[in-house]
Design an enzyme around this catalytic site. Structure first.
Site, PDB file in Angstrom:
ATOM      1  N   ASP A 241      -9.050  39.559 -20.569  1.00  0.00           N
ATOM      2  CA  ASP A 241      -9.127  39.875 -19.129  1.00  0.00           C
ATOM      3  C   ASP A 241     -10.384  40.675 -18.835  1.00  0.00           C
ATOM      4  O   ASP A 241     -10.577  41.768 -19.364  1.00  0.00           O
ATOM      5  CB  ASP A 241      -7.882  40.705 -18.759  1.00  0.00           C
ATOM      6  CG  ASP A 241      -7.793  41.038 -17.273  1.00  0.00           C
ATOM      7  OD1 ASP A 241      -8.596  40.523 -16.482  1.00  0.00           O
ATOM      8  OD2 ASP A 241      -6.873  41.821 -16.933  1.00  0.00           O
TER       9      ASP A 241
ATOM     10  N   ASP B  54      -2.634  42.383 -10.914  1.00  0.00           N
ATOM     11  CA  ASP B  54      -3.232  43.641 -11.369  1.00  0.00           C
ATOM     12  C   ASP B  54      -2.733  44.811 -10.531  1.00  0.00           C
ATOM     13  O   ASP B  54      -3.176  45.013  -9.399  1.00  0.00           O
ATOM     14  CB  ASP B  54      -4.759  43.551 -11.260  1.00  0.00           C
ATOM     15  CG  ASP B  54      -5.352  42.689 -12.354  1.00  0.00           C
ATOM     16  OD1 ASP B  54      -5.086  42.966 -13.529  1.00  0.00           O
ATOM     17  OD2 ASP B  54      -6.083  41.735 -12.020  1.00  0.00           O
TER      18      ASP B  54
HETATM   19  C1  DX5 Z   1      -9.611  44.620 -14.286  1.00  0.00           C
HETATM   20  C2  DX5 Z   1      -8.435  43.676 -14.024  1.00  0.00           C
HETATM   21  C3  DX5 Z   1      -8.770  42.219 -13.992  1.00  0.00           C
HETATM   22  C4  DX5 Z   1     -10.070  41.786 -13.524  1.00  0.00           C
HETATM   23  C5  DX5 Z   1     -10.352  40.320 -13.479  1.00  0.00           C
HETATM   24  O1  DX5 Z   1      -9.227  45.903 -14.030  1.00  0.00           O
HETATM   25  O2  DX5 Z   1      -7.430  43.894 -14.949  1.00  0.00           O
HETATM   26  O3  DX5 Z   1      -7.731  41.333 -14.148  1.00  0.00           O
HETATM   27  O4  DX5 Z   1     -10.320  42.375 -12.319  1.00  0.00           O
HETATM   28  O5  DX5 Z   1     -11.415  40.068 -12.615  1.00  0.00           O
HETATM   29  P1  DX5 Z   1     -12.814  39.498 -13.073  1.00  0.00           P
HETATM   30  O6  DX5 Z   1     -12.540  38.153 -13.692  1.00  0.00           O
HETATM   31  O7  DX5 Z   1     -13.585  39.423 -11.814  1.00  0.00           O
HETATM   32  O8  DX5 Z   1     -13.398  40.455 -14.069  1.00  0.00           O
HETATM   33 ZN    ZN Z   2      -5.771  42.373 -15.312  1.00  0.00          ZN
END
Ligand code: DX5
Ligand code: ZN
Length: 226
Positions: A181, A33
């Site tokens: 996601d 990310d």
């Molecule tokens: C959100 C990101 C993610 C996300 C995943 O901005 O793209 O990939 O943080 O984390 P969880 O599973 O904790 O929501």
């Molecule tokens: Zn993501």
């Protein structure tokens, strides 16, 4: 449905060990990310190509790396991520001007191309590019940080993409993957698998203080299979 970890909630001083644990638990795809301190609403900065290059060196060529670009200038900077060793670049449809050009640039550089949309963006923004896309990502949180609550209202978007992709495949077209996601945990993994998701990103549901990555992954996989 396969699971890919987001490393956003990891202790970055121990990132190498965390990634090793995920791979030992059976993970073969890692979701990276990238936030540039500008594009997401809370102005988060995460990491960029330098860290991704180190991750590639550590995991070797066998692990699939995607980078989810939450940046204002993906059309200017995508090559840095390709050079750092990612296999797939996923760009936000809301943040780019010429998706067709970006997709073709990515393919010419030898990597896969994906587009992602926010929970309040219409599927019609991405559908015209579906036949050229290797992956479509539906956000089930507003991007910006890990650990947010899952938004079940994205079901309709997922189902729209699922049926469009199935139609495309039936006509001999590209086998575009469908990813989700945000907020995926053991309690909703089965739900999104039933919507027809191919790959679910899991951040805080895998990397947390509750269990090891291997224990958390087993719990999610058994939830999907039940
Ligand atoms: C959100 C990101 C993610 C996300 C995943 O901005 O793209 O990939 O943080 O984390 P969880 O599973 O904790 O929501
Ligand atoms: Zn993501």
């Amino acid at each position: 449905m396969r699971i890919t970890p987001s490393i956003l909630t990891a202790d970055f001083t121990r990132l190498g060990e965390t990634i090793d644990s995920a791979i030992n638990a059976g993970i073969d795809w890692i979701h990276l990310d990238v936030m540039d301190g500008n594009w997401v609403v809370n102005r988060t900065i995460t990491f960029g190509p330098a860290l991704i290059r180190s991750i590639r060196e550590r995991v070797g060529p066998e692990i699939f790396l995607d980078c989810h670009l939450m940046v204002t200038n993906a059309e200017e900077t995508w090559k840095q991520y390709v050079d750092a060793g990612v296999d797939l670049v996923i760009a936000h449809i809301e943040a780019i001007e010429d998706p067709g050009a970006l997709i073709s640039n990515l393919h010419s550089s030898g990597v896969k191309a994906g587009l992602v949309l926010n929970p309040d963006t219409d599927t019609s923004t991405i559908l015209p590019y579906l036949s050229d896309l290797d992956l479509v990502l539906v956000m089930s949180v507003v991007p910006g940080k890990g650990g947010q609550s899952f938004m079940p209202e994205v079901e309709e978007k997922v189902r729209t993409f699922r049926s469009a992709i199935d139609k495309q495949k039936a006509n001999g077209g590209r086998e575009t993957l469908l990813m989700i996601d945000g907020g995926i945990k053991s309690h909703n993994a089965n739900l999104v698998a039933n919507w027809g998701i191919d790959i679910a990103v899991v951040g805080s549901g895998l990397i947390n203080n509750k269990g090891t990555i291997s224990e958390n992954l087993d719990e999610i996989i058994s939830a999907i299979n039940n």
